[in-house]
Design an enzyme around this catalytic site. Structure first.
Site, PDB file in Angstrom:
ATOM      1  N   ALA A  52       0.834  -1.206   0.000  1.00 24.94           N
ATOM      2  CA  ALA A  52       0.000   0.000   0.000  1.00 24.94           C
ATOM      3  C   ALA A  52       0.873   1.262   0.000  1.00 24.94           C
ATOM      4  O   ALA A  52       0.639   2.198  -0.767  1.00 24.94           O
ATOM      5  CB  ALA A  52      -0.926  -0.009   1.217  1.00 24.94           C
ATOM      6  N   VAL A  53       1.890   1.287   0.857  1.00 27.09           N
ATOM      7  CA  VAL A  53       2.740   2.486   0.936  1.00 27.09           C
ATOM      8  C   VAL A  53       3.671   2.562  -0.273  1.00 27.09           C
ATOM      9  O   VAL A  53       3.859   3.637  -0.865  1.00 27.09           O
ATOM     10  CB  VAL A  53       3.545   2.500   2.261  1.00 27.09           C
TER      11      VAL A  53
ATOM     12  N   SER B 295       5.891 -11.252  -5.845  1.00 27.26           N
ATOM     13  CA  SER B 295       5.541 -10.157  -6.774  1.00 27.26           C
ATOM     14  C   SER B 295       6.586  -9.947  -7.853  1.00 27.26           C
ATOM     15  O   SER B 295       6.394  -9.084  -8.724  1.00 27.26           O
ATOM     16  CB  SER B 295       5.393  -8.839  -6.007  1.00 27.26           C
TER      17      SER B 295
ATOM     18  N   CYS C 109       2.727   6.840  11.579  1.00 21.90           N
ATOM     19  CA  CYS C 109       1.753   7.658  10.853  1.00 21.90           C
ATOM     20  C   CYS C 109       0.938   8.576  11.771  1.00 21.90           C
ATOM     21  O   CYS C 109       0.751   9.760  11.479  1.00 21.90           O
ATOM     22  CB  CYS C 109       0.826   6.756  10.049  1.00 21.90           C
TER      23      CYS C 109
ATOM     24  N   LYS D 223       4.691   4.416  20.689  1.00 23.27           N
ATOM     25  CA  LYS D 223       5.356   5.096  19.564  1.00 23.27           C
ATOM     26  C   LYS D 223       4.976   6.577  19.590  1.00 23.27           C
ATOM     27  O   LYS D 223       5.814   7.453  19.403  1.00 23.27           O
ATOM     28  CB  LYS D 223       4.907   4.488  18.228  1.00 23.27           C
TER      29      LYS D 223
ATOM     30  N   HIS E 121      -6.457   8.639   9.043  1.00 21.59           N
ATOM     31  CA  HIS E 121      -6.592   8.552  10.498  1.00 21.59           C
ATOM     32  C   HIS E 121      -7.145   9.868  11.054  1.00 21.59           C
ATOM     33  O   HIS E 121      -6.759  10.944  10.607  1.00 21.59           O
ATOM     34  CB  HIS E 121      -5.225   8.333  11.162  1.00 21.59           C
TER      35      HIS E 121
ATOM     36  N   GLN F  16      -3.274   8.611   6.094  1.00 18.50           N
ATOM     37  CA  GLN F  16      -2.145   7.901   6.704  1.00 18.50           C
ATOM     38  C   GLN F  16      -1.175   7.336   5.672  1.00 18.50           C
ATOM     39  O   GLN F  16       0.033   7.323   5.877  1.00 18.50           O
ATOM     40  CB  GLN F  16      -2.700   6.808   7.625  1.00 18.50           C
TER      41      GLN F  16
END
Ligand code: A2P
Length: 343
Positions: free
Chosen positions: A14-15, A41, A133, A219, A247, A322
């Site tokens: 995703a990122v 992949s 994030c 975090k 978020h 995010q």
């Protein structure tokens, strides 16, 4: 103008996919791209700036002789722990999206709008860490207010989208919602999160710590102060909600004892800060929401209001995408600043 050879580890994630989009949008000066992922992949194609590149398998040797300048890592902490060193040895600066290096005192932890000066510390290890994030979007809002009044304490509750758990998180919410409409929600797979996320909220993100907080919450405590070079008391409650992306955070800020908060001044300081947008008209129903933030590069803030009982307290509501602000965009902004520093 120099052009750069860029590696993206986690290119199919995703990122990783968002990093290619952001690189294209900001017209990042690219010479060549090396997209890397697992053997699963390898061979798949990605597109960036009109060129097609094939994903290769991440191995210790893959960086050798490739003359990589910048390597973005977003394939998980254990992958960064094992492979970042090979990219550094091959001469790249690693911009790491995982939590693996963040609290290492030798490694800078950077939000470019907040502590760009720390980027120059990259040389000691070859690594720059990208913060958590939820922390990135929170410090976008804390920094201008800390400069204005001096923050003593922050209490934050997050409403975190499933995108925080990567593609598998988003897929799981979608699958469970489909199961709900098929009257088979009870049989839907629960893998990405500890509990079913569809039509639910889960007050746990990441693993439990001995002090009763979660790793995600710690975090936010530790990274906030490392980024801001501050000593702010932070208490976080991190909650997963069935939102696909972006978020939200409810933030209560306690300033130094003698402060009498001027809400208008606070609003102006937030509006003047780089990449922060104020949307704040409760009467008209205008405030930040995930639907507004998704697919954008700004951190949005609204519901800005003074505490009813303490003159040195302010409440606000922040939202950011995010995947972008909290990961890909922050990483690319670090790379843009690194380029300026180096050349
Ligand atoms: P792959 O798709 O080949 O598994 P997300 O955060 O969206 O779940 O994405 C995780 C990213 O990390 C993906 O690109 C994934 O590649 C990559 N990844 C996971 N495990 C490995 C591994 N052992 N080696 C290289 N890349 C990995």
């Amino acid at each position: 103008m120099k052009k750069y050879n860029v590696a993206v580890v986690g290119a199919s994630g995703a990122v990783g996919e968002e990093i290619f989009r952001v690189l294209e949008e900001v017209k990042f000066p690219i010479n060549d791209i090396l997209p890397l992922a697992s053997a699963r992949s390898a061979g798949e194609e990605i597109e960036c700036q009109g060129e097609v590149y094939r994903i290769e398998e991440l191995t210790p040797e893959v960086f050798e002789g490739r003359d990589i300048d910048i390597a973005f890592f977003s394939a998980g902490g254990s992958i960064s722990a094992k492979y970042a060193q090979y990219a550094v040895e091959a001469g790249a600066v690693v911009i790491d999206n995982t939590s693996h290096f963040r609290m290492d005192p030798k490694i800078p932890l950077v939000v470019p709008e907040v502590n760009p000066e720390d980027i120059k510390l990259w040389e000691e290890t070859g690594i720059i860490a990208n913060p958590n994030c939820s922390t990135i979007q929170m410090v976008h809002l804390l920094k201008p207010l800390h400069d204005l009044y001096g923050i003593k304490r922050v209490d934050v509750s997050t409403y975190q989208a499933v995108s925080g758990a990567g593609k598998k998180g988003m897929e799981e919410l979608v699958m469970q919602m489909q199961a709900f409409f098929n009257f088979s929600l009870d049989q839907a797979k629960v893998e990405a999160f500890a509990h079913r996320i569809a039509l639910n909220v889960i007050p746990q993100i990441d693993v439990a710590q001995p002090n009763g907080y979660t790793k995600e919450e710690m975090k936010m405590v530790n990274e906030t102060n490392k980024i801001m070079h501050s000593n702010i008391a932070v208490s976080a409650t991190c909650v997963r909600v069935p939102v696909l992306r972006s978020h939200s955070e409810s933030i209560t800020i306690t300033f130094e004892e003698n402060v009498d908060v001027d809400v208008q001044k606070a609003r102006e300081a937030l509006a003047a800060f780089e990449n922060v947008v104020v949307i704040d008209n409760l009467e008209k129903g205008e405030y930040p929401m995930p639907t507004i933030a998704t697919d954008t590069d700004e951190t949005y803030v609204g519901r800005i209001r003074k505490d009813l009982f303490a003159k040195n307290m302010l409440h606000l509501w922040g939202v950011a995408d995010q995947v972008r602000v909290g990961a890909a965009t922050n990483a690319v902004r670090i790379a843009q600043k690194w380029i300026k520093l180096e050349h």
